[in-house]
Design a protein around this motif. Structure first.
Motif, PDB file in Angstrom:
ATOM      1  N   ALA A   1       0.832  -1.204   0.000  1.00  0.00           N
ATOM      2  CA  ALA A   1       0.000   0.000   0.000  1.00  0.00           C
ATOM      3  C   ALA A   1       0.870   1.258   0.000  1.00  0.00           C
ATOM      4  CB  ALA A   1      -0.926  -0.013   1.217  1.00  0.00           C
ATOM      5  N   LEU A   2       1.970   1.237   0.748  1.00  0.00           N
ATOM      6  CA  LEU A   2       2.867   2.392   0.764  1.00  0.00           C
ATOM      7  C   LEU A   2       3.519   2.610  -0.595  1.00  0.00           C
ATOM      8  CD1 LEU A   2       4.648   1.877   4.215  1.00  0.00           C
ATOM      9  CD2 LEU A   2       2.995   3.674   3.631  1.00  0.00           C
ATOM     10  N   GLU A   3       3.881   1.516  -1.256  1.00  0.00           N
ATOM     11  CA  GLU A   3       4.482   1.630  -2.585  1.00  0.00           C
ATOM     12  C   GLU A   3       3.486   2.237  -3.563  1.00  0.00           C
ATOM     13  OE1 GLU A   3       7.394  -1.131  -5.303  1.00  0.00           O
ATOM     14  OE2 GLU A   3       5.553  -2.054  -4.548  1.00  0.00           O
ATOM     15  N   LYS A   4       2.233   1.826  -3.463  1.00  0.00           N
ATOM     16  CA  LYS A   4       1.189   2.412  -4.310  1.00  0.00           C
ATOM     17  C   LYS A   4       1.006   3.886  -3.983  1.00  0.00           C
ATOM     18  CE  LYS A   4      -1.388  -1.917  -4.946  1.00  0.00           C
ATOM     19  NZ  LYS A   4      -2.638  -2.645  -4.636  1.00  0.00           N
ATOM     20  N   ARG A   5       1.068   4.203  -2.696  1.00  0.00           N
ATOM     21  CA  ARG A   5       0.906   5.588  -2.256  1.00  0.00           C
ATOM     22  C   ARG A   5       2.003   6.480  -2.839  1.00  0.00           C
ATOM     23  NH1 ARG A   5       2.462   7.645   3.252  1.00  0.00           N
ATOM     24  NH2 ARG A   5       1.152   9.459   3.762  1.00  0.00           N
ATOM     25  N   ARG A   6       3.192   5.929  -3.015  1.00  0.00           N
ATOM     26  CA  ARG A   6       4.297   6.693  -3.613  1.00  0.00           C
ATOM     27  C   ARG A   6       4.215   6.750  -5.126  1.00  0.00           C
ATOM     28  NH1 ARG A   6       9.180   4.845  -3.609  1.00  0.00           N
ATOM     29  NH2 ARG A   6       8.760   2.662  -3.113  1.00  0.00           N
ATOM     30  N   GLY A   7       3.276   5.995  -5.702  1.00  0.00           N
ATOM     31  CA  GLY A   7       3.172   5.956  -7.158  1.00  0.00           C
ATOM     32  C   GLY A   7       4.236   5.123  -7.816  1.00  0.00           C
ATOM     33  N   LYS A   8       4.821   4.178  -7.063  1.00  0.00           N
ATOM     34  CA  LYS A   8       5.911   3.371  -7.601  1.00  0.00           C
ATOM     35  C   LYS A   8       5.548   1.899  -7.761  1.00  0.00           C
ATOM     36  CE  LYS A   8       8.768   6.769  -7.908  1.00  0.00           C
ATOM     37  NZ  LYS A   8       9.304   7.203  -9.220  1.00  0.00           N
ATOM     38  N   TYR A   9       4.302   1.543  -7.487  1.00  0.00           N
ATOM     39  CA  TYR A   9       3.900   0.132  -7.592  1.00  0.00           C
ATOM     40  C   TYR A   9       3.696  -0.229  -9.056  1.00  0.00           C
ATOM     41  CZ  TYR A   9       1.216  -4.166  -6.965  1.00  0.00           C
ATOM     42  OH  TYR A   9       0.769  -5.469  -7.020  1.00  0.00           O
ATOM     43  N   ASP A  10       4.338  -1.278  -9.480  1.00  0.00           N
ATOM     44  CA  ASP A  10       4.214  -1.736 -10.866  1.00  0.00           C
ATOM     45  C   ASP A  10       4.371  -3.252 -10.893  1.00  0.00           C
ATOM     46  OD1 ASP A  10       4.194  -2.239 -13.550  1.00  0.00           O
ATOM     47  OD2 ASP A  10       6.049  -1.159 -14.008  1.00  0.00           O
ATOM     48  N   PRO A  11       3.263  -3.985 -10.874  1.00  0.00           N
ATOM     49  CA  PRO A  11       3.362  -5.454 -10.857  1.00  0.00           C
ATOM     50  C   PRO A  11       3.988  -6.022 -12.117  1.00  0.00           C
ATOM     51  CG  PRO A  11       1.099  -4.754 -11.229  1.00  0.00           C
ATOM     52  CD  PRO A  11       1.861  -3.511 -10.896  1.00  0.00           C
ATOM     53  N   ASN A  12       4.048  -5.213 -13.167  1.00  0.00           N
ATOM     54  CA  ASN A  12       4.632  -5.688 -14.433  1.00  0.00           C
ATOM     55  C   ASN A  12       6.090  -5.251 -14.599  1.00  0.00           C
ATOM     56  OD1 ASN A  12       2.129  -6.857 -15.312  1.00  0.00           O
ATOM     57  ND2 ASN A  12       1.412  -4.787 -15.804  1.00  0.00           N
ATOM     58  N   ARG A  13       6.633  -4.678 -13.575  1.00  0.00           N
ATOM     59  CA  ARG A  13       8.029  -4.262 -13.667  1.00  0.00           C
ATOM     60  C   ARG A  13       8.911  -5.480 -13.894  1.00  0.00           C
ATOM     61  NH1 ARG A  13      10.663  -1.449  -8.525  1.00  0.00           N
ATOM     62  NH2 ARG A  13       9.112   0.131  -9.063  1.00  0.00           N
ATOM     63  N   PRO A  14       9.909  -5.368 -14.794  1.00  0.00           N
ATOM     64  CA  PRO A  14      10.808  -6.517 -15.016  1.00  0.00           C
ATOM     65  C   PRO A  14      11.463  -6.959 -13.718  1.00  0.00           C
ATOM     66  CG  PRO A  14      11.172  -4.809 -16.668  1.00  0.00           C
ATOM     67  CD  PRO A  14      10.236  -4.222 -15.654  1.00  0.00           C
ATOM     68  N   VAL A  15      11.662  -8.253 -13.608  1.00  0.00           N
ATOM     69  CA  VAL A  15      12.305  -8.800 -12.417  1.00  0.00           C
ATOM     70  C   VAL A  15      13.691  -8.179 -12.267  1.00  0.00           C
ATOM     71  CG1 VAL A  15      13.208 -10.892 -11.349  1.00  0.00           C
ATOM     72  CG2 VAL A  15      11.043 -10.961 -12.610  1.00  0.00           C
ATOM     73  N   GLN A  16      14.005  -7.743 -11.052  1.00  0.00           N
ATOM     74  CA  GLN A  16      15.304  -7.145 -10.775  1.00  0.00           C
ATOM     75  C   GLN A  16      16.177  -8.122  -9.985  1.00  0.00           C
ATOM     76  OE1 GLN A  16      14.914  -3.185  -9.015  1.00  0.00           O
ATOM     77  NE2 GLN A  16      12.818  -3.120  -9.729  1.00  0.00           N
TER      78      GLN A  16
END
Length: 643
Positions: free
Chosen positions: A392-407
């Protein structure tokens, strides 16, 4: 008529062709016509031109300098008068020339006062000068001896003991440097290669470490004797069971977490930070040490801590202890939204130190997706809920991306001279949980300090550049309005400073650093420079161990992932290289096969040759991702494996 004259520091003879008051034209003994100043003529003579100089030189060699100096006395003299006293008669032209040659060639014995006039050097000055000449002779003999030894492949002990200094921070005035430089020039090799050839660099890591220590720890990495800290005994005790999450090698445990259910159904999250500032007095020797070292230095296989072990152990959040801490309590509603914040300076009981290697096996993407969130383990309820809060905090920062390439991130371990380089997924639940809560604490504490008008040390990122500042500015990469590093006071001077400011804010006291503080700006400047240098050293050491990995593992044909242009990343390593001559049809993510042509560990070089394409990969390493949130949040080196 012939003349004996001085020109450009040497004596010459010539036959006079013409003469006026200021100059003469002469034919030299070599048949050349020359114009000379009349003032440079020292002796006029007749006789064979070619015989004069050899005769004068032979006679000059017989003149006893010490006796001549005694004859001269202490007053200024004319060379002709001295010649009469020395030879016992009016000197001939040859004798005059010989005397002048001898006097001119002995500036330690005689000082020139004018044309044909000199003064004998005082006795003390002469003795000192002669002693200096003898010393230089002895020194040159020593240099020659060392050079001869190195030429035959032997490294003299005197050179060996100062070898790292000669390679990293040479003093060109020392005999050792002069000898080593002369030997390198004689062998037509660089000094570093000469040292290698002579067996002076048995360990490349030791060589790299020596250079780093000379630059940043000239007195060595050890600590002076320091007084024991006075731990506070009047703090309230928190009613929590806090736990930390760290790598197995972590000794400086800065942060711990707790979760308590409130009567209204909300959760109260505690972010507890070790509080060394409560036991380290301002301007004390320990604080001066913090501002001198500025940060812990990480590198594969070891670290150089900012504080000595006994002080670290006094404040680290070790399981089974009640530890002084600065706590940020966050009340969180049923929708995982923060609704209030509270600061406390208190004693926090630490229930457990959870370690990555054990926790990740039961707390990961697979177990969180399983019925009942997988098997039971200590603090499972708290960890699952905190992970949900972190999302939820990551979403709140606008940085949540479930499709982000695996790091991918990399851990280095060095055991008995062998390197173990392991990979792990960055952004895994354990990482996300810690990083998001640290981002929350650092951003909220930065906001509170700004609103209170108290300066702090902030990290800001604008236009893609991360920098330090004493004013709250946005950190675009993290998606927060301000970001004050505050959660690692055992490891970073920036966090130590910010903790001092926070404690003053909470207690309503005058902060140690007020607006416009020159000392605060100085600490910022020094910290920024040191932190960058420490990271550069870590990168250099990791680069070496990556090169060592090839020979250690017998890898001669590695695979790599194409990034762009001539840039590739070696698979399984945090090693990016430029490889000219790659095919133009490659696209980002293509897998290619390479051949190792040459590795030079000492120079930090590897040469590879392209063999062919083998596939495609979507996995992106952490150092190629624009969002550095997790590394910024916890402040840990991106590849070190140290928390």
């Amino acid at each position: 008529m012939n003349v004996f004259y001085e020109e450009s520091g040497s004596f010459k003879v010539g036959s006079v062709v013409s003469k006026n008051d200021a100059s003469l034209q002469v034919d030299t003994q070599h048949g050349k016509r020359a114009k000379i100043k009349a003032a440079n003529v020292l002796v006029e003579f007749t006789g064979a031109l070619n015989d004069f100089l050899p005769a004068a030189e032979a006679l000059a060699a017989e003149i006893d300098l010490d006796f001549l100096w005694e004859v001269a006395g202490g007053d200024e003299f004319d060379v002709q008068v001295l010649g009469a006293e020395y030879f016992g008669h009016t000197p001939t032209a040859t004798e005059s020339a010989a005397l002048l040659m001898r006097i001119y060639g002995a500036p330690m014995y005689f000082y020139k006062k004018g044309k044909g006039r000199f003064k004998a050097a005082p006795e003390d000055a002469l003795k000192a000068a002669l002693a200096g000449v003898e010393r230089k002779k002895r020194e040159q003999a020593q240099i020659d001896e060392w050079v001869a030894a190195m030429t035959t492949g032997e490294l003299p002990d005197a050179i060996r003991t100062r070898l790292m200094e000669l390679l990293h921070r040479p003093d060109k005035n020392t005999l050792e440097y002069k000898a080593f430089d002369a030997a390198a020039r004689a062998a037509s090799v660089a000094p570093l290669r000469l040292a290698e050839r002579l067996g002076g660099i048995p360990s490349v890591p030791d060589y790299l470490m020596a250079g780093f220590l000379m630059e940043h720890f000239p007195r060595g990495p050890g600590f002076p004797a320091l007084p024991a800290p006075e731990l506070p005994d009047d703090l309230p005790r928190a009613e929590v069971a806090a736990f930390s999450i760290d790598d197995a090698a972590t000794t400086e445990i800065d942060d711990a977490l707790s979760v308590v259910t409130l009567p209204n159904g909300h959760k109260r999250v505690g972010i507890h930070i070790a509080a060394p500032t409560l036991g380290i007095a301002p301007d004390s020797p320990v604080e001066k040490l913090v501002f001198n070292r500025l940060s812990t230095v990480y590198f594969p296989g070891d670290k150089i801590t900012m504080l000595p072990d006994e002080l670290v152990q006094a404040f680290t959040l070790e399981a089974g202890r009640d530890c002084p801490a600065l706590s940020l309590y966050v009340e969180v509603d049923a929708d995982f939204q923060p609704v209030s914040f509270e600061n406390r300076v208190e004693i926090v009981p630490i229930a457990a130190n959870l370690r990555h290697d054990a926790l990740e096996a039961v707390f990961n993407e697979e177990t969180l997706a399983a019925p009942g969130f997988g098997p039971d383990y200590p603090f499972k309820t708290e960890l699952v809920w905190l992970w949900q809060f972190a999302v939820a905090l990551e979403k709140r920062r606008g940085k949540y991306d479930p499709n982000r390439p695996v790091q991918q991130d990399y851990n280095f371990a060095v055991e008995d001279g062998r390197v173990i380089i392991s990979t792990r997924r960055r952004g895994a639940p354990m990482d996300k949980l810690v990083s998001e809560l640290m981002i929350l604490a650092n951003s909220e504490w930065g906001r509170m300090l700004a609103e209170a008008g108290i300066p702090a040390l902030y990290r800001a990122q604008t236009a893609g550049k991360v920098r330090m500042t004493t004013r709250p500015e946005p950190h675009v990469g993290l998606g927060v309005a301000q970001y004050a590093w505050s959660t690692s006071p055992l490891r970073r001077a920036s966090d130590f400073v910010n903790q001092r400011q926070l404690v003053a804010m909470i207690r309503g006291e005058t902060p140690a650093f007020e607006q416009g503080s020159a000392q605060l700006f100085g600490i910022l400047r020094d910290f920024d420079a040191a932190y960058s240098a420490y990271l550069a050293f870590q990168d250099k050491m990791e680069h070496f161990w990556c090169l060592r990995w090839f020979s250690q593992e017998g890898v001669t044909e590695p695979t790599a992932t194409y990034i762009k242009e001539d840039l590739v990343r070696i698979d399984g390593l945090p090693l990016r290289l430029r490889l000219p001559g790659l095919p133009e049809q490659l696209v980002a993510g293509d897998k290619i096969r390479l051949a190792v042509v040459r590795i030079d560990e000492l120079a930090g070089e590897i040469e590879l040759r392209f063999l062919g394409k083998v596939g495609h990969d979507d996995v992106v390493p952490v150092d190629e991702v624009d969002d550095p949130s997790e590394a910024e949040a916890v402040g840990a080196p991106s590849h070190s494996g140290h928390g």
